[in-house]
Enzyme design. Structure first.
Site, PDB file in Angstrom:
ATOM      1  N   HIS A 159      39.756  33.914  41.412  1.00 47.59           N
ATOM      2  CA  HIS A 159      39.627  34.604  39.757  1.00 47.59           C
ATOM      3  C   HIS A 159      41.086  35.290  39.543  1.00 47.59           C
ATOM      4  CE1 HIS A 159      38.265  37.748  36.641  1.00 47.59           C
ATOM      5  NE2 HIS A 159      38.967  39.140  37.466  1.00 47.59           N
TER       6      HIS A 159
ATOM      7  N   HIS B 251      33.825  39.186  31.995  1.00 50.34           N
ATOM      8  CA  HIS B 251      33.299  40.341  33.415  1.00 50.34           C
ATOM      9  C   HIS B 251      31.885  39.577  33.328  1.00 50.34           C
ATOM     10  CE1 HIS B 251      34.239  44.078  34.375  1.00 50.34           C
ATOM     11  NE2 HIS B 251      35.174  43.291  34.831  1.00 50.34           N
TER      12      HIS B 251
END
Length: 764
Positions: free
Chosen positions: A48, A94
């Site tokens: 990420h 998210h």
């Protein structure tokens, strides 16, 4: 190279680092790292944070243009809008946090994207939310939908930033792995633009905002760097991963916005960085690396809201509503006083140090974590090793073995006799149940809000120079197309964004992307990602659109099953003079309905249903070969439409009375949506069967006019195709012998489809 100890070997694997990555760390440090240093590398070298699987491919995207002030690599992309105004835009995901704790996962997604925008010196003006869930007739999906929507609305409404649009997609591939993407756009006076680099030896690192807790430790940095194990993606890992989800406080965020913008207005900030993924580990290392300086951080000075936190917890926590500002010692008192006015904590936690020089004459830039400002060194690593030097993987790629058979399974001819009326009802559904929970009129800048092709705002706000410009934003995706052909599907998604902002009268100037894909360790997923990036590159070059920022979300899988490739494109456009509201979806009786753009697509089928909503969502047919885009014709048609819409604003003597992009569901669904929005029926004639009624190739618009001859003349001069399809009026939607529905049935279905599906899920 020294052998790894058993302790470090167990630890680095627990932190998600591979053996070869551990060896790279040893090489970078010229020694074995301690546990705290390993924790820093664990979060900073996560997928990420480091993009270690995608960076090699992202380099192919075009990122520069005449209006680009800041491209990829900063917290947000920034373009020059003219009139002394710059616009910042960013999109993020998210996904994994929202799958585990939907309300907090989505809320903190909004909080994070807001900070990306005001970190650049821009006031956040609007949010959009592309959302993807599994089939709605499932109790877990209802729980996810309700949680995500409440998280977005509670945070956005409370912090005072309108949510002006987005997308809502249901498909079985997201059943275990929902996607929650959030886009934010903001504006600033050009001179207030600030970057994130730390500079100036002796300057201070000041932590602004909330104290640090254990919520969010290993949050998006680690949580989003692995798939879910269970086949259902639900109960197996929720409980043990829930502590990794951050907890948001929108009221703290609001104070932080105002304090940071005030600091920037007063010129008190040298550089500033929000604390998102990887927390302070990221903020300190990135600001130091970008400024090519060192930084000493006193871990004990960092305010904490929980007792007994270890240094690794403090540095990797992703607690929300925090910013790291670099300020001069001379300005510290003013910074503290101004923050106190907004009731925002301001704590000196570090200082910028001389970078030092290595044997090759290059700056080293050490990040040192200390127990006290001049105390014991707990960790010492080159900032660039954390922020810039993560491994770069060229992972194996392979076209899916089933692709050839999938492309051959074209549904077009097989669906020729499908019930068009039932298909329209099946596809029709308004997301008002979702967006009625959002305040989309905060700031009173919203000219076109949720439910339209694109949102349209006045380019105005506190502290901005006066301007009559407008700003259009759309978010677009089409996983049905991209599952068939990720390259062509992504290119067509970019084309769709261009068309959607054109409907508002705007000319597209830039895009951002959120690339949602499965496990990059699967060669088929890496092939999809690479093809998608190539398709985006080709389309952006054809349309002259730079990619000024984005996000890559990988490991969207559960039980080894990957989601369909889901690139989301956020498109930004400007209207040169926004004085009146442009035409909308709603028409009036007695107008002529026309199709602007080429009726037939290039390719094997003039009206291909491959990848269409009709084929996939109604008939369950996911195969076939996509249409071929004519980018030159599409670009010309969008420019023609944008000009006509701008001229027709206010509805007095313009040639267009209403307009709508032909997207999902084709002409049939576009006509149904326009009839529903206006409460006036239409008779459409001359459609060449089900395929033309429901095909979805971009570059076409449904429009109505009160002056057909003049519109035809303008189209001929511009070299844009135009076809007359019918007349508006009456109380029915009629498309030849293919579709026949009363307005009453259309309106009821539009208003109740989503609610009834979710109600059925709770009853099951």
């Amino acid at each position: 190279m020294a052998e790894r100890s058993e302790t470090s070997e167990a630890l680095h694997r627990a932190l998600g680092l591979t053996d070869s990555e551990f060896d790279d760390i040893v090489s970078a440090l010229d020694r074995e790292p301690n546990a705290l240093e390993l924790a820093l590398f664990g979060v900073m070298w996560s997928e990420h944070c480091s993009y270690k699987s995608s960076r090699i491919h992202l380099k192919r995207l075009p990122t520069t243009g005449p209006t680009v002030l800041v491209g990829p690599g900063e917290n947000a992309g920034v373009v020059d809008a003219g009139d002394g105004i710059a616009v910042a835009i960013r999109i993020e995901s998210h996904n994994h946090p929202s799958a585990i704790e939907p309300a907090q996962g989505a809320a903190t997604g909004v909080g994070g994207i807001l900070r990306d925008i005001f970190t650049m010196g821009a006031r956040p003006l609007a949010v959009m939310d592309p959302l993807f869930f599994g089939e709605p007739n499932d109790a877990r999906q209802r729980w996810l939908v309700e949680g995500v929507v409440s998280g977005i609305s509670n945070y956005g409404n409370s912090v005072g930033v309108p949510t002006i649009g987005g997308e809502l997609t249901f498909d079985r591939c997201y059943q275990s792995n929902p996607l929650v993407n959030v886009l934010c756009v903001g504006a600033l006076p050009v001179e207030r633009l600030v970057l994130s680099a730390a500079t100036g030896t002796g300057n201070l690192a000041v932590l602004l905002g909330s104290s640090t807790g254990r919520d969010g430790i290993g949050g998006v940095s680690v949580l989003a760097s692995a798939g879910f194990e269970g086949a259902d993606g639900a109960a197996t890992l929720d409980d043990d991963k829930r502590p990794s989800v951050q907890v948001g406080d929108p009221y703290e965020e609001k104070r932080l916005i105002e304090a940071c913008l005030a600091l920037l207005d007063e010129g008190l900030v040298v550089g500033i960085q929000d604390l998102g993924g990887a927390g302070l580990a990221c903020a300190t290392s990135e600001t130091a690396a970008k400024g090519r300086v060192g930084m000493d951080v006193d871990v004990t000075a960092i305010p904490r809201r929980e007792p007994g936190m270890e240094p690794w917890e403090v540095m990797t926590s992703e607690s929300q509503e925090r910013m790291l500002a670099i300020v001069t010692p001379a300005g510290l008192a003013q910074v503290e006083a101004l923050c106190a006015q907004w009731e925002v904590s301001a704590t000196v936690i570090g200082r910028v140090t001389d970078p030092g020089i290595d044997a090759n004459g290059e700056p080293i830039g050490l990040l040192r974590l200390r127990d006290g400002f001049d105390g014991e060194i707990l960790a010492e690593v080159p900032a660039a090793a954390l922020a810039d030097d993560a491994p770069l993987y060229e992972r194996p790629m392979a076209e899916p073995a089933s692709r050839a058979a999938l492309l051959d399974d074209d549904p077009t001819d097989a669906l020729a006799d499908i019930d068009g009326t039932a298909a329209v009802l099946a596809l029709l559904g308004d997301a008002h149940l979702v967006y009625q929970q959002y305040d989309h009129q905060l700031f009173l800048n919203t000219v076109i809000g949720p439910g339209a092709d694109a949102a349209l705002l006045r380019l105005a706000g506190p502290g901005l120079p006066a301007s009559s410009k407008g700003m259009a934003i759309s978010t677009d995706s089409n996983p049905r197309w991209c599952a068939l052909d990720p390259r062509a599907g992504t290119a067509a998604t970019v084309a769709e964004g261009l068309a959607n902002v054109a409907v508002t009268g705007a000319t597209a100037v830039a895009i951002v992307n959120c690339l949602n894909f499965g496990n990059p360790e699967h060669p088929e997923v890496m092939w999809q990602l690479s093809e998608s990036i190539d398709g985006m590159t080709e389309a952006c070059l054809a349309y002259g659109l730079p990619v000024i920022g984005g996000n890559v979300s990988l490991y969207n899988e559960s039980g080894g099953v990957d989601i369909d490739p889901t690139p989301v494109v956020g498109t930004l456009g400007f209207v040169e003079e926004l004085l009146e509201r442009p035409p909308s979806l709603a028409w009036e009786a007695g107008e002529t309905l026309v199709l602007v753009g080429e009726r037939e697509a290039i390719g094997a089928h003039a009206f291909s249903l491959a990848g269409s909503s009709l084929a996939v969502d109604v008939a369950g047919r996911r195969g076939g070969t996509l249409f071929v885009m004519d980018s030159d014709a599409h670009k010309a048609t969008c420019a023609f439409v944008a000009n006509l819409v701008a001229e027709s604003a206010g509805g007095s003597d313009g040639l267009l009375a209403s307009i709508h992009d032909v997207g999902s569901g084709g002409i049939a669904l576009a006509a149904a949506e326009m009839a529903t929005a206006s409460g006036v029926g239409v008779r459409v004639e001359g459609i060449q069967g089900i395929a033309e009624a429901f095909c979805e190739h971009p570059g076409r618009f449904l429009a109505t006019t009160r002056d057909l001859d003049a519109l035809v003349e303008r189209a001929n001069v511009a070299g844009v195709a135009l076809s007359v399809l019918g007349q508006t009026g009456g109380d029915d939607l009629s498309i030849d012998a293919l579709v026949s529905l009363s307005l009453e049935a259309l309106i009821y279905r539009s208003n109740h489809a989503l609610g009834e599906a979710l109600d059925a899920a709770s009853a099951s």
